[in-house]
Design an enzyme around this catalytic site. Sequence first.
Site, short mmCIF file in Angstrom:
data_model
loop_
_atom_site.label_atom_id
_atom_site.label_comp_id
_atom_site.label_asym_id
_atom_site.label_seq_id
_atom_site.Cartn_x
_atom_site.Cartn_y
_atom_site.Cartn_z
N GLY A 26 52.79 52.92 119.54
CA GLY A 26 51.97 52.39 120.63
C GLY A 26 50.53 52.20 120.21
O GLY A 26 49.96 53.05 119.52
N VAL A 30 45.06 54.28 124.62
CA VAL A 30 45.10 55.63 124.02
C VAL A 30 45.41 55.55 122.54
O VAL A 30 44.76 56.20 121.72
CB VAL A 30 46.13 56.51 124.75
CG1 VAL A 30 46.26 57.87 124.08
CG2 VAL A 30 45.75 56.68 126.22
N GLY A 31 46.41 54.74 122.17
CA GLY A 31 46.78 54.64 120.76
C GLY A 31 45.64 54.15 119.89
O GLY A 31 45.42 54.67 118.79
N GLU A 144 50.42 68.17 125.57
CA GLU A 144 49.23 68.55 126.33
C GLU A 144 48.69 67.39 127.15
O GLU A 144 48.28 67.54 128.30
CB GLU A 144 48.15 69.07 125.39
CG GLU A 144 46.88 69.55 126.08
CD GLU A 144 47.10 70.80 126.90
OE1 GLU A 144 47.05 70.71 128.16
OE2 GLU A 144 47.34 71.87 126.32
N VAL A 147 49.79 66.03 131.14
CA VAL A 147 49.49 66.58 132.47
C VAL A 147 48.12 66.18 132.98
O VAL A 147 47.98 65.59 134.04
CB VAL A 147 49.64 68.11 132.49
CG1 VAL A 147 49.22 68.68 133.84
CG2 VAL A 147 51.08 68.51 132.19
N LYS A 220 53.81 65.35 136.79
CA LYS A 220 52.96 66.43 136.28
C LYS A 220 53.28 67.76 136.96
O LYS A 220 53.25 68.82 136.33
CB LYS A 220 51.50 66.05 136.47
CG LYS A 220 51.10 64.83 135.65
CD LYS A 220 49.73 64.29 136.03
CE LYS A 220 49.39 63.04 135.23
NZ LYS A 220 48.09 62.45 135.63
#
Length: 445
Positions: A26, A30-31, A144, A147, A220
């Site tokens: 990806g 974020v990637g 991590e 969430v 979450k």
Amino acid sequence: MANNQAATTYGHGKGIGATVGIALLGMGTVGAEVFRLINENANDFEQRIGGPVAVRGIAVSDTSKERPGVPAELLTTDAHALINRDDVDVVVEVIGGIDYPRELVLAALRAGKSVVTANKALVAAHADELAAAANAAGVDLFFEAAVAAAIPVVGMLRRSLAGDKIQRISGIVNGTTNFILDAMETTGASYEDALAEATRLGYAEADPTADVEGHDAASKAAILASLGFYTRVTFDDVHCEGISKITAEDIEAADRAGYSIKLLAICERLTAADGTESVNARVHPTLVPKDHPLASVNKSYNAIFVEAEAAGSLMFYGNGAGGNPTASAVLGDLVGASRNKVHGGRAPEDNTYAHLPIASFGEVETRYHIDMEVADRTGVLAAISNVFAEFGVSLRTVRQEDRGETARLIVVTHAARESVLADIVEHLSGLDDVHAVNSVIRLDN
């Protein structure tokens, strides 16, 4: 440390100085941030891990897309081939969705690669299957970032509070809905206008359903409950209600009564009269007292409030969404997984030894804030009070506002079973003098 030493065997790891190969699945917001930070902080990561990290390849859906700063030779559309390369040790999944990422993550774990994922929907839906694959292969599964982005709540539950008994976890775990509700409270905006502003600023997706209907928060909540109560809780176990029916009038009434409305994920350990325990997880709009720390969480921030037997009350607060915070959490996991590859060993695995039953939402004790439009005449309040009395529920407060021929009646109940309160609302709706039940919002206990 790692730069000037030959590889040294340590335990069952690759040895100090060995390179850890990374496959990145990806290349969205974020990637791209993960890739940038790996390159910018390469020396620091090497010192923290005990050896350098190297991105071996990046799986994307379209290799022709312009990606400044990303070497074209790293890009591939064949994620499976990338995962199975001998020089890949850790796979980072930041694609999103469930079915295809599940396929890739399982393939990586079964190939002996540790996995770091930010995919809450995947973890909430298939945690047992993923954990079993990681255990069978003796590799790490880190999540991590799944969430609350950079808020380190997963590590806290897995390690810091592993010796304590958690009673309750409640929190704001979706930045989009918190931005909308905060805007409605501070500016008086309607839900529609606040959502439009959230979309304009990039807080809400073009299709905001997963956020505003509570699905994101429910995923979450399932993860938090599983970790906190050592019992597997899935997305389907979580009662879920969103904020799309909250009105400016609801916000105003809550404010006058000393509350803020927040979309809360609530995970509780329930203890019956005979001492037996069960677990419940739910997501719904909730009236939070103004003096509670969660009421002051504004804009797109997240906060998680943990109540533990020995530690007492703890609150974790921060930016729970966005490229940078999510990348920070992904990289923290990447360092942990890479360090284990170099030095040997594994991180604490998911432990669901407790196998507590999942309590139905109807068994939960809640309080209701009920806003009704009623006939303005003698005897109406008595008739309404009788309905509550028939079900054995007492009223904490009653407030009436005259509106000519009708009146607005707002009642707040004492705690009672959710199933009982739901029956009361149904009976109230059937009274001739109750023209409408405008809203029903739960209060945090």
